[in-house]
Design a protein around this motif. Structure first.
Motif, PDB file in Angstrom:
ATOM      1  N   GLY A  61      70.948  45.259  48.058  1.00  0.00           N
ATOM      2  CA  GLY A  61      71.913  44.182  47.850  1.00  0.00           C
ATOM      3  C   GLY A  61      73.301  44.801  47.702  1.00  0.00           C
ATOM      4  N   GLU A  62      74.000  44.436  46.626  1.00  0.00           N
ATOM      5  CA  GLU A  62      75.355  44.947  46.402  1.00  0.00           C
ATOM      6  C   GLU A  62      75.376  46.059  45.363  1.00  0.00           C
ATOM      7  N   VAL A  63      74.236  46.726  45.192  1.00  0.00           N
ATOM      8  CA  VAL A  63      74.132  47.823  44.223  1.00  0.00           C
ATOM      9  C   VAL A  63      73.615  49.072  44.936  1.00  0.00           C
ATOM     10  N   LEU A  64      74.194  50.222  44.574  1.00  0.00           N
ATOM     11  CA  LEU A  64      73.673  51.498  45.064  1.00  0.00           C
ATOM     12  C   LEU A  64      72.673  52.028  44.044  1.00  0.00           C
ATOM     13  N   VAL A  65      71.502  52.416  44.524  1.00  0.00           N
ATOM     14  CA  VAL A  65      70.446  52.928  43.648  1.00  0.00           C
ATOM     15  C   VAL A  65      70.175  54.386  44.019  1.00  0.00           C
ATOM     16  N   LEU A  66      70.073  55.215  42.993  1.00  0.00           N
ATOM     17  CA  LEU A  66      69.875  56.655  43.188  1.00  0.00           C
ATOM     18  C   LEU A  66      68.694  56.943  44.110  1.00  0.00           C
ATOM     19  N   GLY A  67      68.920  57.842  45.047  1.00  0.00           N
ATOM     20  CA  GLY A  67      67.868  58.274  45.969  1.00  0.00           C
ATOM     21  C   GLY A  67      67.604  59.760  45.804  1.00  0.00           C
ATOM     22  N   PRO A  68      66.930  60.370  46.780  1.00  0.00           N
ATOM     23  CA  PRO A  68      66.640  61.796  46.700  1.00  0.00           C
ATOM     24  C   PRO A  68      67.923  62.631  46.599  1.00  0.00           C
ATOM     25  N   PHE A  69      67.889  63.660  45.760  1.00  0.00           N
ATOM     26  CA  PHE A  69      69.078  64.485  45.562  1.00  0.00           C
ATOM     27  C   PHE A  69      68.690  65.855  45.026  1.00  0.00           C
ATOM     28  N   GLN A  70      69.693  66.735  44.987  1.00  0.00           N
ATOM     29  CA  GLN A  70      69.577  68.030  44.311  1.00  0.00           C
ATOM     30  C   GLN A  70      70.748  68.120  43.340  1.00  0.00           C
ATOM     31  N   GLY A  71      70.485  68.651  42.168  1.00  0.00           N
ATOM     32  CA  GLY A  71      71.552  68.745  41.160  1.00  0.00           C
ATOM     33  C   GLY A  71      71.080  68.132  39.866  1.00  0.00           C
ATOM     34  N   LYS A  72      72.021  67.883  38.960  1.00  0.00           N
ATOM     35  CA  LYS A  72      71.629  67.317  37.669  1.00  0.00           C
ATOM     36  C   LYS A  72      71.256  65.843  37.788  1.00  0.00           C
ATOM     37  N   ALA A  73      70.394  65.403  36.877  1.00  0.00           N
ATOM     38  CA  ALA A  73      70.037  63.983  36.807  1.00  0.00           C
ATOM     39  C   ALA A  73      71.317  63.150  36.802  1.00  0.00           C
ATOM     40  N   ALA A  74      71.293  62.016  37.517  1.00  0.00           N
ATOM     41  CA  ALA A  74      72.538  61.274  37.763  1.00  0.00           C
ATOM     42  C   ALA A  74      72.396  59.799  37.404  1.00  0.00           C
ATOM     43  N   CYS A  75      73.550  59.104  37.385  1.00  0.00           N
ATOM     44  CA  CYS A  75      73.551  57.660  37.139  1.00  0.00           C
ATOM     45  C   CYS A  75      72.660  56.994  38.177  1.00  0.00           C
ATOM     46  N   ILE A  76      71.931  55.971  37.763  1.00  0.00           N
ATOM     47  CA  ILE A  76      70.916  55.385  38.642  1.00  0.00           C
ATOM     48  C   ILE A  76      71.473  54.249  39.488  1.00  0.00           C
ATOM     49  N   ARG A  77      72.261  53.373  38.865  1.00  0.00           N
ATOM     50  CA  ARG A  77      72.755  52.197  39.592  1.00  0.00           C
ATOM     51  C   ARG A  77      74.278  52.148  39.576  1.00  0.00           C
ATOM     52  N   PRO A  79      77.315  49.673  41.121  1.00  0.00           N
ATOM     53  CA  PRO A  79      77.679  48.480  41.896  1.00  0.00           C
ATOM     54  C   PRO A  79      78.655  48.831  43.028  1.00  0.00           C
ATOM     55  N   PHE A  80      78.530  48.156  44.162  1.00  0.00           N
ATOM     56  CA  PHE A  80      79.516  48.291  45.243  1.00  0.00           C
ATOM     57  C   PHE A  80      80.896  48.091  44.623  1.00  0.00           C
ATOM     58  N   GLY A  81      81.842  48.950  44.994  1.00  0.00           N
ATOM     59  CA  GLY A  81      83.212  48.827  44.491  1.00  0.00           C
ATOM     60  C   GLY A  81      83.493  49.698  43.285  1.00  0.00           C
ATOM     61  N   LYS A  82      82.452  50.221  42.639  1.00  0.00           N
ATOM     62  CA  LYS A  82      82.665  51.064  41.447  1.00  0.00           C
ATOM     63  C   LYS A  82      82.587  52.545  41.829  1.00  0.00           C
ATOM     64  N   GLY A  83      83.527  53.324  41.286  1.00  0.00           N
ATOM     65  CA  GLY A  83      83.494  54.765  41.502  1.00  0.00           C
ATOM     66  C   GLY A  83      83.690  55.134  42.969  1.00  0.00           C
ATOM     67  N   VAL A  84      83.504  56.400  43.245  1.00  0.00           N
ATOM     68  CA  VAL A  84      83.738  56.894  44.607  1.00  0.00           C
ATOM     69  C   VAL A  84      82.631  56.395  45.549  1.00  0.00           C
ATOM     70  N   CYS A  85      81.392  56.455  45.066  1.00  0.00           N
ATOM     71  CA  CYS A  85      80.275  55.982  45.899  1.00  0.00           C
ATOM     72  C   CYS A  85      80.406  54.493  46.195  1.00  0.00           C
ATOM     73  N   ARG A 126      75.926  47.674  58.870  1.00  0.00           N
ATOM     74  CA  ARG A 126      75.700  47.472  57.444  1.00  0.00           C
ATOM     75  C   ARG A 126      75.522  48.826  56.753  1.00  0.00           C
ATOM     76  N   VAL A 127      76.120  48.974  55.554  1.00  0.00           N
ATOM     77  CA  VAL A 127      75.934  50.216  54.792  1.00  0.00           C
ATOM     78  C   VAL A 127      74.542  50.181  54.157  1.00  0.00           C
ATOM     79  N   ILE A 128      73.692  51.115  54.573  1.00  0.00           N
ATOM     80  CA  ILE A 128      72.332  51.138  54.015  1.00  0.00           C
ATOM     81  C   ILE A 128      72.176  52.216  52.943  1.00  0.00           C
ATOM     82  N   ALA A 129      73.116  53.161  52.901  1.00  0.00           N
ATOM     83  CA  ALA A 129      73.054  54.247  51.916  1.00  0.00           C
ATOM     84  C   ALA A 129      74.395  54.973  51.940  1.00  0.00           C
ATOM     85  N   VAL A 130      74.591  55.857  50.970  1.00  0.00           N
ATOM     86  CA  VAL A 130      75.717  56.784  51.059  1.00  0.00           C
ATOM     87  C   VAL A 130      75.188  58.197  50.797  1.00  0.00           C
TER      88      VAL A 130
END
Ligand code: SME
Length: 161
Positions: A61-77, A79-85, A126-130
């Protein structure tokens, strides 16, 4: 075991061409999007120097949810428009941020982050991920990094489900 001949001391366009070929080989024919994002994060983490985070947020929907990554544990959700992501997701354009502390609304998941590159993965308009890359070095990313990561996003657009 996978082994790729990706020299880190070549010029950036050549380096990103090699990285793109490796990602294409790793993900071609594999229908599982989580597996493909996980391998893409591992590849970026292994071969891109000077990172403290590399990975994915998936649009739900209009929220980005954490996916596979490397690095420290990160913010999970996010919202579109918040932060750089969120800015990358809302505008469907890459965000190249030399100094995250100067970016309004930047979300500090790891206090070590100083600069950031976020590239949207776009399918059917459509943006499906970043793809999110963070570095402890200010100004770590440039237009060639943006072009290279955009190429990876293009490969993944129909492979991350
Ligand atoms: N800094 C990001 C949040 C994600 S973490 O860096 C992994 C942002 O402002 O969107």
């Amino acid at each position: 075991m996978y082994q790729f001949a990706i020299a880190e001391n070549q010029d950036k366009p050549a380096f990103y061409r090699a990285l793109a070929e490796a990602l294409d080989a790793l993900t071609a024919g594999e229908p599982d999007g989580i597996a493909n994002m996980a391998n893409a994060a591992a590849l970026m983490w292994e071969y891109l120097p000077d990172l403290n985070w590399a990975g994915f947020y998936r649009a739900q929907g209009e929220v980005l949810v954490l996916g596979p990554f490397q690095g420290k544990a990160a913010c999970i959700r996010i919202p579109f428009g918040k932060g750089v992501c969120g800015a990358a997701a809302a505008s469907a354009t890459a965000q190249l941020v030399a100094d995250v502390h100067a970016f309004p609304g930047h979300i500090a998941c790891d206090a070590a982050s100083a600069s950031e590159l976020v590239v949207p993965v776009i399918r059917d308009g459509r943006v499906i991920a970043v793809i999110d890359l963070d570095s402890p070095t200010p100004g770590r990313f440039d237009a060639e990094d943006e072009a290279g990561i955009t190429r990876l996003a293009g490969i993944l657009a129909d492979r991350i489900g």
